[in-house]
Scaffold this active site. Sequence first.
Site, PDB file in Angstrom:
ATOM      1  CB  VAL A  24       9.369 -36.610   4.954  1.00 46.91           C
ATOM      2  CG1 VAL A  24      10.333 -35.534   4.544  1.00 46.91           C
ATOM      3  CG2 VAL A  24       9.911 -37.205   6.168  1.00 46.91           C
ATOM      4  CE  LYS A  49      11.384 -46.588   8.287  1.00 43.82           C
ATOM      5  NZ  LYS A  49      12.779 -46.350   7.375  1.00 43.82           N
ATOM      6  NE  ARG A  81      15.828 -48.651  -6.257  1.00 41.72           N
ATOM      7  CZ  ARG A  81      14.617 -47.951  -6.387  1.00 41.72           C
ATOM      8  NH1 ARG A  81      13.658 -49.189  -5.771  1.00 41.72           N
ATOM      9  NH2 ARG A  81      14.199 -46.830  -6.698  1.00 41.72           N
ATOM     10  CB  ILE A  95      19.235 -53.265   0.215  1.00 40.19           C
ATOM     11  CG1 ILE A  95      17.578 -53.019   0.344  1.00 40.19           C
ATOM     12  CG2 ILE A  95      19.896 -52.026  -0.412  1.00 40.19           C
ATOM     13  CD1 ILE A  95      17.188 -51.645   1.109  1.00 40.19           C
ATOM     14  N   GLY A 103      20.540 -45.439  -0.835  1.00 38.91           N
ATOM     15  CA  GLY A 103      19.321 -45.271  -1.255  1.00 38.91           C
ATOM     16  C   GLY A 103      19.265 -43.768  -1.887  1.00 38.91           C
ATOM     17  CB  SER A 143       5.255 -38.038   2.465  1.00 37.38           C
ATOM     18  OG  SER A 143       5.499 -39.054   3.219  1.00 37.38           O
ATOM     19  N   GLY A 190      16.180 -41.926  -3.410  1.00 40.40           N
ATOM     20  CA  GLY A 190      14.896 -41.382  -2.664  1.00 40.40           C
ATOM     21  C   GLY A 190      14.634 -40.011  -2.507  1.00 40.40           C
ATOM     22  CG  PHE A 191      11.364 -36.955  -1.063  1.00 42.87           C
ATOM     23  CD1 PHE A 191      11.129 -35.886  -1.963  1.00 42.87           C
ATOM     24  CD2 PHE A 191      10.455 -36.863  -0.028  1.00 42.87           C
ATOM     25  CE1 PHE A 191      10.603 -34.469  -1.548  1.00 42.87           C
ATOM     26  CE2 PHE A 191       9.983 -35.677   0.467  1.00 42.87           C
ATOM     27  CZ  PHE A 191      10.059 -34.429  -0.203  1.00 42.87           C
ATOM     28  CE1 TYR A 202       7.901 -46.973   5.734  1.00 37.88           C
ATOM     29  CE2 TYR A 202       6.325 -45.860   6.813  1.00 37.88           C
ATOM     30  CZ  TYR A 202       7.559 -45.909   6.266  1.00 37.88           C
ATOM     31  OH  TYR A 202       8.486 -44.847   6.505  1.00 37.88           O
TER      32      TYR A 202
END
Length: 346
Positions: free
Chosen positions: A199, A169, A32, A58, A7, A216, A10-11, A165
Amino acid sequence: MSVLISGCFGFIAKHIIHDLLDQKYKIIGTVRSQEEREKLYKQFGNNSNLTLEIVEDIRKEHAFDDVFKKHSQEIKYVLHTASPYDLETTKFTEELYKPAVFGTRAILNAIEKYGSDTVERFVHTSSYAAIMDFETERVEGTVYTENSWNPDNWDQAQECASRAYNGSKVLAEKEVWNFVKEKEGKVKFKVTTINPGYVLGPQTFDEDISKKLNTSCEIINKLIHTDPSSEINPSEIYGCFVNVLDVSKAHILAFQRDELIGKRLLMSEGRFSTQDVLDVLNEDFSVLKGKIPIGYPGTGAMHHNIGATVDNSETHRLLNFKFKSFKETIDETAEQILRVENRQGH
């Protein structure tokens, strides 16, 4: 030996890449698409220590097999950060559950098949969502620690995107702990999970500032662009926060330090609500005064307990570094946004 990061677009992952390259690690990352790969190579200056492989989906059972077939003898550490955080989706199973749970299962199975003798540490980017209980999050007197678990199953998680979500997780993290328990003796890698709250913080690159940011950071971005006459619910957002730079540091320490083996690191530097963000923005950025809502200053979660609290003293003891403050975190995020928009910072 190399660090595999899933990933990479991602941030959080971009910050980890930046910090690992600074420490001269070799990185094998997954993205991706070819478009993501080309952009990341460019952003990181075509660094020879960064190799990117494409894993389009994924959710597929053997998603990571080719990457491990190709690089298994090089990979010593695995940082699994890939997992969607999208609270606007209505396709909970396809866009939250499957990427989180099936993606985690796929990378663990690939390690067992091709890297059982070489991979030594596995760091899983979990979440505070896997710790908190949706039913008690706003109940005063509730205390969450590193030993707390979100009790939801997937049926309970269908209530809304936020709960779905959270459910994705906790189920993904349970995949990790169950796997190492079941495969004891068959794989040698040791696990640490990182469980951060919201985050927040700057993007790794200014060019990643866009009209809409990652989920976030969009909390801050949205308030910066909210008309002052808009009705604001000062406690609409309520949760714990941590700076992305601290989260990146924790991921790296998680595979560098033996005392972090088998630990869940609950990363929080305090509780905040929407009002607390507004207070910092209005106080620290003159360019925003009169341009954004004021709300009800001093009434946020940083001043008044409006729900559950977090005791992550064990995480602070284990990591042994000072987390960035809320004010510093909001300032860093807002400064970057305003700079990119050519608006005076303070």
